[in-house]
Write a protein that holds these residues in place. Structure first.
Motif, PDB file in Angstrom:
ATOM      1  N   ALA A 197       0.760  -1.139  -0.103  1.00 30.94           N
ATOM      2  CA  ALA A 197       0.043   0.003   0.217  1.00 30.94           C
ATOM      3  C   ALA A 197       0.752   1.400  -0.144  1.00 30.94           C
ATOM      4  O   ALA A 197       0.310   2.354  -0.492  1.00 30.94           O
ATOM      5  N   ALA A 198       1.900   1.339   0.631  1.00 28.70           N
ATOM      6  CA  ALA A 198       2.974   2.379   0.735  1.00 28.70           C
ATOM      7  C   ALA A 198       3.415   2.528  -0.710  1.00 28.70           C
ATOM      8  O   ALA A 198       3.504   3.752  -1.069  1.00 28.70           O
ATOM      9  N   ALA A 228       2.612   6.072  -2.633  1.00 30.46           N
ATOM     10  CA  ALA A 228       3.889   6.941  -3.095  1.00 30.46           C
ATOM     11  C   ALA A 228       3.746   7.103  -4.571  1.00 30.46           C
ATOM     12  O   ALA A 228       4.149   8.255  -5.110  1.00 30.46           O
ATOM     13  N   LEU A 229       3.293   6.168  -5.277  1.00 23.24           N
ATOM     14  CA  LEU A 229       2.998   6.462  -6.794  1.00 23.24           C
ATOM     15  C   LEU A 229       1.908   7.131  -7.146  1.00 23.24           C
ATOM     16  O   LEU A 229       2.047   8.041  -8.275  1.00 23.24           O
ATOM     17  N   ARG A 255       1.140   2.420 -18.488  1.00 23.42           N
ATOM     18  CA  ARG A 255      -0.058   3.026 -18.116  1.00 23.42           C
ATOM     19  C   ARG A 255       0.318   4.190 -17.289  1.00 23.42           C
ATOM     20  O   ARG A 255       1.049   3.931 -16.237  1.00 23.42           O
ATOM     21  N   PRO A 256      -0.223   5.481 -17.442  1.00 24.67           N
ATOM     22  CA  PRO A 256       0.209   6.323 -16.508  1.00 24.67           C
ATOM     23  C   PRO A 256      -0.679   6.316 -15.165  1.00 24.67           C
ATOM     24  O   PRO A 256      -1.641   5.755 -14.985  1.00 24.67           O
ATOM     25  N   GLY A 257       0.040   6.885 -14.113  1.00 22.79           N
ATOM     26  CA  GLY A 257      -0.484   7.177 -12.830  1.00 22.79           C
ATOM     27  C   GLY A 257      -1.261   8.565 -12.961  1.00 22.79           C
ATOM     28  O   GLY A 257      -1.989   8.809 -13.878  1.00 22.79           O
ATOM     29  N   ARG A 258      -1.225   9.223 -11.840  1.00 20.62           N
ATOM     30  CA  ARG A 258      -1.517  10.650 -11.675  1.00 20.62           C
ATOM     31  C   ARG A 258      -1.007  11.546 -12.764  1.00 20.62           C
ATOM     32  O   ARG A 258       0.187  11.472 -12.977  1.00 20.62           O
ATOM     33  N   VAL A 304      -7.439   6.768  -6.553  1.00 21.27           N
ATOM     34  CA  VAL A 304      -7.554   6.027  -5.735  1.00 21.27           C
ATOM     35  C   VAL A 304      -6.577   4.460  -5.995  1.00 21.27           C
ATOM     36  O   VAL A 304      -6.733   4.098  -7.110  1.00 21.27           O
ATOM     37  N   TYR A 305      -5.998   3.818  -4.963  1.00 18.78           N
ATOM     38  CA  TYR A 305      -5.369   2.512  -5.001  1.00 18.78           C
ATOM     39  C   TYR A 305      -6.054   1.567  -4.087  1.00 18.78           C
ATOM     40  O   TYR A 305      -6.347   1.848  -3.031  1.00 18.78           O
TER      41      TYR A 305
END
Length: 314
Positions: A113-114, A118-119, A269-272, A280-281
């Motif tokens: 989850a960390a 962080a990503l 694929r991109p994150g933010r 949301v993760y």
């Protein structure tokens, strides 16, 4: 000989930075070779106030071993999760180690989850919110500290004493509701047993990130459908997310996640993509994660002679 590793043994040999590195590598490589057979997650209700879950097999490329995990989850108990992880040799099936599952699960879930937090969280955030001040939140916070982020902390738990103790350990302050945490924090970690959504879109604001660890069984809900629909949604496994995780929520308009954490780590694929994006993760938890940390723990315990050894064939 089989090495038995208790909670105190595991806490003596596990180290967050090494575990984070193993999990990061696992997300990047899991499923890339024929060795990494997809694991199965089998769950059943019990005629008692709990559930039983088995995760088999935990496999990773380059690791000549596999894990079988059996858990009992009883929400009213402390700890709520109890069970064992069996580490077997890939060469002949020898039982190399028997490990406390509650500890390994808290470490692998919290630290994974960390990684996701962080990503996906805003590049610079001031306030971290915690809803559900248990072992998984504790490990996520340790993992985020390893990512060299500085922050203020706000926390809420239905158990006021547990919330106060968590806040005292980490220099935070207690708030009286999940909504108050979302109102104060830039990034929010939820790790609860809730079966009713704790936060809806109207409780949030643009640019926030949410990591939801409580949607790991059918019927468990932490985030409302309108928030999941509006956010960039990243999961650890799309099939599990649909069958028992975030995408199983009734009333949800979307049917697929935007990406998996593996996609984001590999850069496929991109994150933010913007400061104003909600993210949301929402992981469920995968068998290979058990092997990643169990393999680390067993090898270090063997090197240091930690834990008892037994001869099950004797």
């Amino acid at each position: 000989m089989t090495r038995v590793l208790t909670r105190s043994d595991l806490e003596a040999v596990l180290e967050p930075a090494a575990c984070l590195a193993a999990l990061r590598d696992g997300f990047r490589t899991a499923g890339t070779t024929a060795t990494a057979v997809p694991g199965r997650r089998i769950r059943t209700d019990l005629p008692f106030p709990g559930t039983a879950t088995a995760l088999i097999p935990g496999l990773l490329p380059g690791v000549d071993a596999y894990t079988v995990k059996v858990n009992a989850k009883f929400p009213a108990a402390r700890p709520a999760l109890r069970g064992v992880i069996c580490l077997h040799s890939g060469a002949d099936g020898e039982l190399l180690a028997l490990l406390d599952s509650a500890t390994v699960t808290a470490w692998r879930t919290g630290l994974a989850a960390a990684l996701g937090t962080a990503l996906l969280a805003p590049a610079a955030y001031d306030v971290l919110g915690v809803i559900g001040a248990g072992a998984q939140a504790e490990l996520t916070l340790r993992g985020l500290t390893g990512e060299h982020r500085t922050r203020r902390l706000v926390v809420h738990d239905t158990d006021a004493e547990r919330a106060a103790a968590f806040a005292a350990r980490h220099g935070g302050r207690v708030l009286d509701s999940a909504g108050a945490v979302a109102g104060a924090a830039d990034t929010v970690l939820l790790a609860t047993w809730s079966r009713t959504p704790l936060l809806a879109l109207g409780d949030t604001r643009a640019g926030q990130h949410f990591t939801s660890l409580g949607t790991d069984e059918p019927g468990k809900r932490e985030l409302a459908p309108d928030l999941l629909d509006a956010a960039l949604l990243v999961v650890d496994d799309e099939e599990l997310a649909v069958s028992m995780g975030a995408l199983a929520a009734p009333g949800l308009a979307r049917t697929t996640a935007d990406a998996t954490l593996t996609d984001v780590l590999r850069g496929t694929r991109p994150g933010r993509t913007s400061a104003g994006q909600r993210t949301v993760y929402a992981p469920v938890g995968l068998p290979w994660q058990d092997l990643a940390l169990t393999w680390l723990a067993w090898r270090e315990a063997e090197r240091r002679g930690v834990g008892a050894t037994i001869d099950l064939l004797g």
